[in-house]
Design a protein around this motif. Structure first.
Motif, PDB file in Angstrom:
ATOM      1  N   HIS A  68     -37.426  70.867 -47.825  1.00 28.96           N
ATOM      2  CA  HIS A  68     -38.296  70.297 -46.797  1.00 28.96           C
ATOM      3  C   HIS A  68     -39.657  69.891 -47.359  1.00 28.96           C
ATOM      4  CE1 HIS A  68     -39.188  74.542 -47.139  1.00 28.96           C
ATOM      5  NE2 HIS A  68     -40.336  74.361 -46.522  1.00 28.96           N
ATOM      6  N   GLY A 186     -37.791  62.475 -49.367  1.00 30.94           N
ATOM      7  CA  GLY A 186     -37.220  63.013 -48.133  1.00 30.94           C
ATOM      8  C   GLY A 186     -35.794  62.548 -47.939  1.00 30.94           C
ATOM      9  N   LYS A 214     -32.709  71.634 -43.159  1.00 31.93           N
ATOM     10  CA  LYS A 214     -33.772  71.394 -44.145  1.00 31.93           C
ATOM     11  C   LYS A 214     -33.740  69.949 -44.642  1.00 31.93           C
ATOM     12  CE  LYS A 214     -34.856  75.958 -45.987  1.00 31.93           C
ATOM     13  NZ  LYS A 214     -36.279  75.884 -45.635  1.00 31.93           N
ATOM     14  N   SER A 218     -36.733  67.288 -44.072  1.00 29.81           N
ATOM     15  CA  SER A 218     -37.343  66.564 -45.180  1.00 29.81           C
ATOM     16  C   SER A 218     -37.360  65.063 -44.909  1.00 29.81           C
ATOM     17  CB  SER A 218     -36.562  66.858 -46.467  1.00 29.81           C
ATOM     18  OG  SER A 218     -37.198  66.280 -47.581  1.00 29.81           O
TER      19      SER A 218
END
Length: 288
Positions: A68, A186, A214, A218
């Motif tokens: 993340h 991300g 997670k 992200s």
């Protein structure tokens, strides 16, 4: 107070693994045990040096647990390049030189980690080899023709796109390299979380595949950062074009690796980051 501190620690731990920046082992102490046992190299590769079995080291620290924080690592990695894109035009250098120097700074900060993955994926998956042979080629550290071409295209395209932005709007170029570095990492974390591993022995598997929440977090964090940086300067249409191109590229890459080798490897993660970064910069440049 606990959550900001935890996010900062996660960012520092991920930065120690995803860049060449020197990060103190103290950031691993919150996970318990001696600092040397928390080094990302030991945790991911199981190399000797921690005094503990590899399975214990993997449980002590896994990079996927900090997925993340990847978008924040992108901001850290791209900060020197962004500063150069603001300073170099004022010194009278041409936009093309500024673009190449900025990309070189980004590569130096990350140690060409993601570029290496892109080259390996190009060599392994574009040679029309069967699955096992393709994985063997990807594991080989030597760069072949496909890998060399992929690197030239990635480095050249990013430098040219940044030069185009820098020619008229250096501030937008600086914001773009920050936004794309964050959003692409991300997207890389989401790609990692949502794509099954091709093997159970690669770096991506040993580093601990992140959970779906997670990975999605992200992607969301990277998207929000990119919007905050890009939308005020680039405008709505270029921002939407960048997001659409990156999304299409990521989906196509996922389908491709699933068909060719049955999932992702650490090299595929680097390729995903590179592909998204190129797509995002292209989208911003189209309408700017």
């Amino acid at each position: 107070m606990h959550q900001p501190k935890a996010l900062i620690e996660a960012t520092l731990r991920a930065t120690a693994f995803l860049t060449r920046l020197s990060i103190s082992n103290r950031v691993f102490e919150s996970l318990g045990g001696p600092a040397e046992a928390q080094s990302p190299e030991n945790a991911a590769t199981g190399e000797p040096g921690s005094g503990r079995p590899a399975t214990q080291r993997a449980r002590r620290y896994q990079l996927g647990d900090d997925a993340h924080a990847f978008p924040l690592v992108g901001l850290v990695a791209a900060a020197p390049a962004a500063i150069l894109l603001l300073v170099l035009p004022a010194l009278g250098l041409s936009p093309l030189v500024c673009g190449f120097v900025a990309v070189a700074a980004l590569v130096a900060t990350t140690g060409a980690l993601h570029e290496d993955g892109l080259a390996d994926v190009a060599d392994g998956l574009f040679g029309h080899q069967p699955r096992e042979k393709a994985l063997e080629i990807m594991h080989d550290s030597r760069v072949g023709t496909y890998g060399a071409v992929a690197l030239v295209l990635s480095l050249g395209l990013r430098a040219a796109l940044l030069a185009e932005l820098c020619a008229t709007r250096p501030l937008l170029a600086a914001a773009a390299i920050l936004a794309t570095a964050s959003a692409s990492r991300g997207a890389m974390a989401a790609f990692w979380a949502l794509t099954p591993p091709a093997t159970g022995t690669g770096l991506a598997a040993r580093a601990g595949r992140p959970s779906r929440p997670k990975g999605e977090a992200s992607l969301l964090i990277g998207g929000v950062i990119a919007l905050c940086l890009g939308l005020p300067l680039a405008g709505l249409l270029p921002t939407l074009a960048a997001a659409a191109l990156a999304a299409v590229g990521l989906v196509l890459l996922r389908r491709f690796v699933l068909r060719r080798i049955g999932g992702q490897t650490g090299d595929c993660l680097g390729a995903a980051q590179q592909l998204c970064e190129m797509a995002l910069l292209l989208g911003v440049s189209l309408g700017s």
